[in-house]
Design a protein around this motif. Structure first.
Motif, short mmCIF file in Angstrom:
data_model
loop_
_atom_site.label_atom_id
_atom_site.label_comp_id
_atom_site.label_asym_id
_atom_site.label_seq_id
_atom_site.Cartn_x
_atom_site.Cartn_y
_atom_site.Cartn_z
N THR A 280 0.84 -1.19 0.00
CA THR A 280 0.00 0.00 0.00
C THR A 280 0.88 1.25 0.00
O THR A 280 2.03 1.20 -0.42
N LYS A 281 0.37 2.36 0.46
CA LYS A 281 1.02 3.67 0.30
C LYS A 281 2.22 3.87 1.22
O LYS A 281 2.95 4.85 1.08
N TRP B 217 6.05 1.59 -2.17
CA TRP B 217 6.40 2.87 -1.55
C TRP B 217 6.59 2.71 -0.04
O TRP B 217 5.81 2.02 0.62
N ASP B 218 7.63 3.35 0.45
CA ASP B 218 7.90 3.34 1.89
C ASP B 218 7.20 4.49 2.61
O ASP B 218 7.03 4.44 3.82
N GLU B 219 6.81 5.50 1.85
CA GLU B 219 6.17 6.66 2.47
C GLU B 219 5.42 7.43 1.38
O GLU B 219 5.87 7.50 0.24
N THR B 220 4.28 8.00 1.75
CA THR B 220 3.51 8.84 0.84
C THR B 220 3.15 10.13 1.56
O THR B 220 2.70 10.10 2.71
N ARG C 197 6.14 10.39 -3.11
CA ARG C 197 6.26 9.00 -2.65
C ARG C 197 7.74 8.63 -2.57
O ARG C 197 8.53 8.99 -3.46
N ARG C 198 8.07 7.93 -1.51
CA ARG C 198 9.47 7.53 -1.30
C ARG C 198 9.62 6.03 -1.50
O ARG C 198 8.89 5.23 -0.92
N TRP D 23 13.04 9.85 -3.48
CA TRP D 23 11.73 10.49 -3.53
C TRP D 23 11.30 10.70 -4.98
O TRP D 23 12.11 11.10 -5.83
N TYR D 24 10.03 10.44 -5.23
CA TYR D 24 9.40 10.74 -6.51
C TYR D 24 8.24 11.69 -6.24
O TYR D 24 7.32 11.36 -5.48
N ILE D 25 8.28 12.86 -6.84
CA ILE D 25 7.18 13.82 -6.69
C ILE D 25 6.47 13.88 -8.04
O ILE D 25 7.09 14.17 -9.08
#
Length: 645
Positions: free
Chosen positions: A89-90, A558-561, A576-577, A582-584
């Motif tokens: 999940t996110k 993803w590890d983080e949203t 999202r990391r 990081w991807y923005i």
């Protein structure tokens, strides 16, 4: 919390009221649970502002009637703290802290029910538990109806999708959660079919904040629910499946054995949209129902059917898409409907062996079968019974198949929920991941079933192919779903489409309405751990290298949203990391160029790649540097997008 007037108490002779407040750990969320004059209600304030007006609690069952005539028995409070990893999940890790209230009430016959509330900083989850008190008391019961309601302030506008009629649409396959969402509509507007609205339901409370309502923890032990149409007195209420669902077979009510708990009703509240997008309440109250038989692998897959359609389900075309997956570095290739007759089992085994030689694994499509609808696509009679599944899944395991996509389910009755659970449980024995289409909303399934990947449950990309109006609406849909459908569960949108035209030759039929960067950025905005990248063989020659390189490199876990900016149906920017990267990503559905100043302190001082809309519909890239505070300026064209990485 200020005194709240009960909306249904018109009797001049009021009984003694019992009221209990449970607050979030930070103290901003306050839920008042009240038993007064035989009625149970709850109300919610956030930071001193009323977000849910006094709303009904209770249910009606063959065991007992818990709507009126209720009296307070006792209550218990405790703090709940838990941490767990989750891979699909996110985020990859959830740290959950909530204050819990268990309030026990009894009806006029002395039968007891517990109302449980979990209140964290932005989320509420509540459920009912019916207790078995005497040895000779009935154990098997039917929950006929829930009285649960949601009364929102008068200035509220809604972002909702209607529940459809049953047994309509393609081959009588509805309801399948594939209706159009309407944005910012008045609550008083009646649903298109007259059956209310599906979960999740998003509400804007004027300028006070946002509320997202859904449910989680729905398994074979219950039915899937939705919201009724709005009523001025009761607001929205919990509605059960329609009798026509599943071709009329099965009960619309839930059959349970005492003691029994209902699924969790969930409410997420925030002054802005950040808590809505980032919520983990679909997973936090739950525990896995079984252990994963192996470490399931995320990844990307190619899919011939989206553009090449049924005619592509032949051996040679599937070799083409396996080769395409290998060239793109993708992990999977999905072989869609009719493979059993157009290719055959012996050749599928050969195809799987060929795919593995290219470093690619196959996913296979199945019809869920049975009598739920008239969907003609095969293979049939492989997923509808345990005997058939065990045989089929053992064969798949023997030839190296890694997942299944099961399509065309019958609705939200308990009987249908049992089929989902049986497919998932059996598939886990044979190392198979599961994607569902033509299906219901997932309700915490990433946590409950470790081999579950995603569900469609949305008017997805195949409609972009079939319908020019859906192509025009794509930007609206994909800037809406991060705030509703994809906020509560993994969403198989069904493909990042890189063809300009919806045809194999990429010259005919209607055109895509989005830019290339919109499509590529949507692969980050849409969250699912096994993601369809609907690239076509011709794209390898047509797309610029910058786009192909991006399409090859995008992760799916993803590890983080983090929510950065946006408004449902207009535009969205998410960060999202994946590991340390990081991807923005941003998407714009508005008709004007969107210029934004983003604050990204986690990237302050860094130099990164900025991918954005270039000449025509193609992408371009440049190096940009965040300032010392992590601020940066970005621009999106209408129906355009960007990525920062």
């Amino acid at each position: 919390m200020r005194k709240l007037t009960l909306f249904l108490l018109l009797c001049p002779l009021l009984a003694m009221a019992e009221s209990k407040e449970v607050k979030s750990p930070d103290g901003k969320m306050v839920v008042e649970v009240r038993v007064d004059n035989g009625l149970a209600t709850y109300a919610v304030e956030y930071d001193g502002v009323e977000m849910i007006k006094p709303s009904r609690l209770g249910l009606d069952s063959s065991f007992g009637y818990f709507e009126s005539g209720l009296s307070y028995v006792s209550d218990k409070e405790e703090t709940v703290e838990k941490e767990f990893d989750i891979s699909r999940t996110k985020t990859s890790h959830i740290s959950y802290k909530a204050n819990r209230l268990d309030m026990t009430v009894k009806n006029s016959h002395g039968q007891q029910m517990v109302m449980t509330f979990l209140v964290s900083d932005h989320d509420i989850a509540f459920q009912y538990t019916m207790l078995r008190q005497w040895r000779n008391e009935t154990r098997s019961i039917v929950i006929k109806e829930e009285i649960t309601s949601f009364r929102l302030p008068d200035e509220t506008t809604a972002f909702l999708s209607p529940q459809s009629d049953a047994m309509i649409g393609f081959a009588q396959t509805k309801p399948s959660y594939e209706e159009v969402y309407t944005a910012d509509m008045p609550m008083s507007r009646k649903s298109h079919y007259g059956h209310g609205y599906v979960f999740p339901a998003l509400f804007r409370i004027g300028d006070k904040g946002w509320v997202l309502i859904s449910e989680t923890g729905v398994t074979s032990a219950y039915v899937g629910s939705h919201l009724s149409d709005y009523d001025e007195t009761n607001g929205y209420t919990i509605a059960y499946p329609m009798k026509e669902e599943n071709n009329g077979t099965g009960s619309t009510s839930a059959s349970v054995a005492l003691p029994a708990s209902t699924p969790w009703r969930t409410i997420t509240i925030g002054k802005n949209l950040k808590p809505i997008v980032e919520t983990t309440i679909p997973f936090s109250p739950l525990e896995p129902l079984y252990e994963a038989s192996q470490a399931y692998q995320p990844g990307r897959y190619t899919w011939s059917w989206l553009i090449w359609q049924d005619e592509s389900c032949n051996y040679n075309d599937q070799v083409t898409f396996i080769d395409l997956a290998a060239k793109m570095g993708y992990e999977y290739c999905l072989v869609d409907a009719w493979w059993d007759t157009n290719i055959g089992r012996e050749k599928i085994a050969e195809l799987s062996k060929y795919a593995q030689s290219k470093g690619v694994s196959l996913l296979l499509w199945y019809n869920s079968n049975g009598y739920a609808n008239n969907a003609p696509q095969g293979p049939f009679n492989c997923m509808n019974t345990n005997i058939a599944r065990e045989k089929e899944m053992a064969w798949m395991q023997s030839i190296g198949i890694k997942g299944i996509k099961v399509d065309f389910f019958g609705g939200d009755k308990q009987q249908t929920l049992q089929l989902y659970e049986d497919i998932l449980s059996d598939a886990n024995k044979y190392g198979l991941q599961c994607i569902f289409h033509g299906c219901t909303l997932p309700r915490g399934w990433e946590r409950l079933y470790p081999n579950y990947v995603a569900s469609e449950a949305v008017l997805a990309s195949e409609n972009v192919f079939f319908d020019p109006n859906a192509a025009k609406r794509e930007a609206f849909d994909l800037t809406l779903h991060p705030f509703c459908r994809n906020a509560v569960g993994s969403m198989d949108w069904g493909g990042t489409i890189m063809n300009r035209y919806m045809s194999k030759d990429n010259k005919s039929r209607h055109s895509r309405q989005t830019t290339d960067m919109f499509e590529i950025a949507s692969a980050i905005v849409v969250q699912t751990s096994v993601q369809c990248m609907a690239v076509q063989p011709n794209n390898l020659q047509e797309l610029p290298k910058v786009e192909l390189d991006l399409l090859k490199s995008l992760p799916t876990t993803w590890d983080e949203t983090r929510f950065i900016d946006g408004y449902p149906g207009k535009y969205v920017v998410l960060a999202r990391r994946h590991g340390n990267q990081w991807y923005i990503a941003g998407l714009n559905a508005e008709k004007q160029v969107k210029k934004l100043s983003l604050n990204l302190p986690m990237l302050k001082g860094q130099t990164i790649n900025y991918y954005t809309d270039g000449p025509g519909l193609y992408a371009q890239t440049q190096k940009v540097r965040y300032d010392k505070k992590g601020r940066i300026q970005v621009t999106m064209r209408p129906n355009g997008g960007f990525i920062l990485k």
